[in-house]
Design a protein around this motif. Structure first.
Motif, PDB file in Angstrom:
ATOM      1  N   SER A  32       0.810  -1.218   0.000  1.00 34.44           N
ATOM      2  CA  SER A  32       0.000   0.000   0.000  1.00 34.44           C
ATOM      3  C   SER A  32       0.842   1.266   0.000  1.00 34.44           C
ATOM      4  N   VAL A  33       2.159   1.146   0.150  1.00 35.83           N
ATOM      5  CA  VAL A  33       3.023   2.322   0.201  1.00 35.83           C
ATOM      6  C   VAL A  33       3.202   2.909  -1.194  1.00 35.83           C
ATOM      7  N   ASP A  34       2.993   4.221  -1.297  1.00 34.03           N
ATOM      8  CA  ASP A  34       3.166   4.934  -2.558  1.00 34.03           C
ATOM      9  C   ASP A  34       4.635   5.350  -2.669  1.00 34.03           C
ATOM     10  N   LEU A  35       5.364   4.707  -3.566  1.00 33.05           N
ATOM     11  CA  LEU A  35       6.788   4.996  -3.739  1.00 33.05           C
ATOM     12  C   LEU A  35       7.027   6.125  -4.731  1.00 33.05           C
ATOM     13  N   GLU A  36       5.958   6.690  -5.274  1.00 39.40           N
ATOM     14  CA  GLU A  36       6.092   7.739  -6.276  1.00 39.40           C
ATOM     15  C   GLU A  36       5.951   9.137  -5.689  1.00 39.40           C
ATOM     16  N   LYS A  37       5.515   9.229  -4.451  1.00 42.56           N
ATOM     17  CA  LYS A  37       5.276  10.526  -3.833  1.00 42.56           C
ATOM     18  C   LYS A  37       5.921  10.558  -2.459  1.00 42.56           C
ATOM     19  N   PRO A  38       6.581  11.669  -2.099  1.00 38.29           N
ATOM     20  CA  PRO A  38       7.260  11.720  -0.799  1.00 38.29           C
ATOM     21  C   PRO A  38       6.281  11.666   0.364  1.00 38.29           C
ATOM     22  N   SER A  39       6.764  11.149   1.471  1.00 33.98           N
ATOM     23  CA  SER A  39       5.990  11.052   2.703  1.00 33.98           C
ATOM     24  C   SER A  39       6.635  11.915   3.768  1.00 33.98           C
ATOM     25  N   GLY A  51       3.376  25.426   1.210  1.00 33.16           N
ATOM     26  CA  GLY A  51       3.033  24.962  -0.123  1.00 33.16           C
ATOM     27  C   GLY A  51       3.950  23.862  -0.610  1.00 33.16           C
ATOM     28  N   GLU A  52       5.235  23.962  -0.273  1.00 31.31           N
ATOM     29  CA  GLU A  52       6.195  22.933  -0.673  1.00 31.31           C
ATOM     30  C   GLU A  52       5.905  21.610   0.040  1.00 31.31           C
ATOM     31  N   ILE A  53       5.727  21.664   1.359  1.00 35.53           N
ATOM     32  CA  ILE A  53       5.496  20.449   2.127  1.00 35.53           C
ATOM     33  C   ILE A  53       4.203  19.767   1.707  1.00 35.53           C
ATOM     34  N   ASN A  54       3.209  20.562   1.374  1.00 32.59           N
ATOM     35  CA  ASN A  54       1.909  20.000   1.009  1.00 32.59           C
ATOM     36  C   ASN A  54       1.912  19.330  -0.363  1.00 32.59           C
ATOM     37  N   GLN A  55       3.064  19.317  -1.041  1.00 29.98           N
ATOM     38  CA  GLN A  55       3.185  18.554  -2.281  1.00 29.98           C
ATOM     39  C   GLN A  55       3.468  17.078  -1.989  1.00 29.98           C
ATOM     40  N   SER A  56       3.724  16.760  -0.717  1.00 29.03           N
ATOM     41  CA  SER A  56       3.966  15.371  -0.337  1.00 29.03           C
ATOM     42  C   SER A  56       2.622  14.665  -0.162  1.00 29.03           C
ATOM     43  N   GLN A  57       2.663  13.443   0.372  1.00 27.15           N
ATOM     44  CA  GLN A  57       1.431  12.690   0.616  1.00 27.15           C
ATOM     45  C   GLN A  57       0.626  13.280   1.763  1.00 27.15           C
ATOM     46  N   ASN A  58       1.243  14.171   2.518  1.00 23.27           N
ATOM     47  CA  ASN A  58       0.615  14.715   3.720  1.00 23.27           C
ATOM     48  C   ASN A  58       0.332  16.197   3.561  1.00 23.27           C
TER      49      ASN A  58
END
Length: 277
Positions: free
Chosen positions: A11-18, A207-214
């Motif tokens: 279930s881990v998304d390896l395409e988007k940072p966490s 805005g930068e941080i919110n580009q991650s999965q969170n």
């Protein structure tokens, strides 16, 4: 998937940072992927102090645990505990008293998988896979009830988790539910992002941080204070991470630090009405 990552839950998304894996990387951990490291490099171009923020926050958590241990706390509930890196709550606390009990809570799959591996064989610490915004599920979990005695004081740790609870998730109601479950003499410790400080471009960083999965939000000093409810803040009150009981020698806390560079408010408060354990 390589041999190095074939343990990762599907279930881990390896395409988007966490955010959890980003924090792990900033602290020097190795439970992160290329996408997280690339994101961290970009983030540190936007905000060069990002690694210092993470290190100072981790040092704050360590000082909090030792502070609470000195006051007789022997059980901890760690909300949003993240990926295990050196200096976890149970490692710090059980070095002082091996009988100390710790329950970690997180919903990030990598954090849960690694925590359970780390805790294998430790019958006084456990990981609960749950969303911290659902206090009833967290507090009623079998592992929580097995390890924690809610008739006795507990150290509730909400270190860098409050800003992931968005306004439409009722953060004040969530914190109130956890506070209500605690016995008198318990403590709540938290750190929380803010854009109160002019040294940061808060909107851009967010805005930068919110580009991650969170997705996270910043709050003002007054808003962070509300998360403590009627608990009484211990000195020095609500400050920043490096300013809370600084020991002068912790990594990432050189003398003469500018408090605003921490980017996080931090504090510890006690539930009154009972004697210290």
């Amino acid at each position: 998937m390589t041999a190095q990552t074939n343990w990762v839950p599907t279930s881990v998304d390896l395409e988007k940072p966490s955010a959890a894996r980003l924090y792990d990387y900033l602290l020097g951990g190795n439970h992160n992927f290329a996408v997280d490291r690339e994101f961290a490099a970009h983030l540190m171009k936007v905000e060069p102090n990002a690694r210092k923020v993470a290190v100072n926050n981790r040092a704050f958590m360590r000082r909090v645990v030792l502070y609470l241990m000195e006051r007789g706390i022997r059980q901890f509930l760690d909300l949003g505990s993240g990926i295990p890196t050196v200096g976890n709550v149970h490692e710090i606390a059980q070095e002082v008293d091996p009988e100390t009990r710790v329950v970690y809570v997180d919903m990030e799959h990598v954090a849960v998988a690694h925590s359970r591996l780390l805790l294998n064989g430790n019958d006084r610490a456990a990981m609960v896979h749950a969303d911290v915004t659902m206090p009833g599920i967290v507090l009623g979990d079998e592992q929580t009830r097995r390890l924690l005695d809610f008739d006795r004081p507990i150290g509730l740790l909400a270190v860098t988790i409050g800003h992931y609870i968005l306004d439409d998730q009722d953060p004040y109601g969530v914190f109130a539910a956890y506070r209500a479950a605690l016995a008198p003499g318990s403590y709540l410790a938290l750190s929380h992002f803010t854009d109160d400080f002019a040294i940061y471009d808060g909107k851009r960083l967010l805005g930068e941080i919110n580009q991650s999965q969170n997705t996270l939000c910043t709050r003002t000093r007054e808003e962070v204070l509300r998360l403590f409810g009627d608990f009484e803040l211990v000195p020095p009150g609500l400050v920043t991470t490096s300013q809370w009981h600084p020991d002068g020698g912790a990594a990432g806390e050189p003398g003469g630090r500018i408090a605003e560079e921490d980017a996080l408010y931090a504090g510890v408060a006690r539930k009154t009405g009972g004697q210290a354990p």
